[in-house]
Scaffold this active site. Structure first.
Site: not given
Length: 397
Positions: A72, A201, A293, A297, A385
């Protein structure tokens, strides 16, 4: 029995460390309190950073990951009824993440360990660590009604948040930092095609949601729920209906529903132990730290711990140097606190907190609007990220 390293815990961090040590010619025994089937049955994370991908390759178990994992290059942020894409690849100079379930990673490592005939003791009862503050530590456990002992040079505590290793550290030598969040994540796994080719998200007036995936045909979805909720109270139909209410129109149209394979509610917490080394015992992964979460990480921080610990142990045996083991805790904690900060910030930004005033959601939307319309703001999200370089922030002051 005697070995060089006893690894307590056969989750992904313990198995990964064991495989790396095996490749380097260092003997290790893994001791696990539950069965291998139970370990494989745990549904966990699914987003791998480059550090984790590289370690799987170094351990010689990356073939299926590269064949089946989904690369991704971005994520989508949904707020105010609109989606905004964060181009991870472009903003980080070509870095991506990979979708590959922790269960599959664990399976690959288990099979490699079994194929090599390496010792893993499952269903070990009453595991205890001894004399780790000396040059001759050892581990005891009960199996088939007998007490067994393994002498070793080092103990790697990869046994999770509720494990024996951190609990055995002297209370006057350890400090723990914790923040418990007032909600949980209700997760649902289903054999349905993902609603989107990248993760979504969601910050909605009804609470946070995450649309994730494990493959082109298996999806993982999450809903923010009160801590008082019980998973038995949520039918599949109720879950899908609530998810639709938090999605945008396109998401509602594209969502494919189906029966759940697994449903569970996970509480959220930020937790860090200092230090991570106690004599000849080292904490790695969830034994030393937990992150919400939201930032994906947890597994990747555990892999970083394993990398530092593997390098330190290898240096000890090959170069007769203790520099790496002396610096293990500091190097890990430098990265851990950065990841903890990002996960805390991202959680604050995306969730609805009980007793928030109406103005709080306005602040969130304004910050999200700024971040999505600022290249530097998007880059901040992207860099954190995908994961910072291994040597980022670890130099001594």
């Amino acid at each position: 029995m005697r070995t060089q390293v006893v690894i307590v815990g056969a989750g992904p961090s313990g198995l990964l460390l064991g495989q790396l040590l095996h490749k380097a010619g260092i003997d290790a025994v893994i001791v696990e309190r539950v069965s291998g089937e139970y370990v494989l049955g745990r549904i966990r994370a699914g987003i791998l950073e480059q550090v984790t991908i590289d370690l799987m390759d170094e351990a010689g178990v990356g073939a299926r990951m590269h064949e089946e994992g989904l690369v991704h290059g971005g994520i989508e942020m949904l707020f105010g009824g609109e989606r905004h894409r964060v181009d991870l690849n472009k903003l980080t100079g070509g870095k991506n993440v990979m979708v590959y379930g922790q269960t599959e990673m664990t399976r690959d490592l288990m099979e490699a360990r079994a194929a090599a005939g390496l010792p893993t003791i499952y269903e070990a009862k009453d595991v205890r660590v001894h004399d780790f503050d000396s040059a001759k530590p050892y581990v005891t456990y009960e199996k088939d009604g007998k007490t067994e002992r393994i002498d070793c040079d080092f103990i790697a505590g990869c046994d999770g948040f509720h494990g024996v290793c951190r609990a055995s550290a002297p209370r006057n030598a350890i400090k723990e930092y914790e923040k418990v969040y007032p909600f949980g994540w209700l997760g649902l796994l289903s054999d349905t095609p993902p609603v989107n080719h990248e993760l979504i998200y969601v910050n909605s007036p009804r609470g946070f949601a995450l649309c994730s995936q494990r493959s082109h045909t298996r999806s993982r979805y999450y809903l923010q729920v009160p801590l008082t909720d019980k998973v038995e109270e949520w039918t599949d139909d109720a879950f899908w209906q609530e998810l639709k209410l938090r999605l945008d129109d396109k998401g509602r149209r594209d969502l494919v529903t189906g029966p759940s394979i697994e449903k569970s509610i996970a509480p959220l917490r930020s937790f860090v132990t200092e230090p991570l080394r106690f004599g000849r015992m080292f904490l790695a992964g969830d034994a030393g730290h937990i992150v919400p979460p939201t930032g994906a990480k947890g597994l990747n921080l555990a892999a970083t711990d394993v990398k530092y610990l593997f390098d330190a142990i290898t240096e000890y045996y090959k170069d007769k140097s203790e520099a790496g083991i002396d610096d293990y805790s500091r190097k890990c904690l430098a990265r851990i606190w950065r990841a903890e900060r990002f996960s805390w910030w991202f959680t604050q930004l995306m969730h609805r907190f009980p007793h928030d005033e109406a103005i709080t959601s306005k602040f969130q939307n304004a910050e999200l609007d700024y971040l999505m319309h600022s290249e530097s703001g998007q880059r901040t999200i992207a860099e954190n990220y995908v994961g910072l370089p291994l040597d980022f922030g670890t130099a001594k002051p």
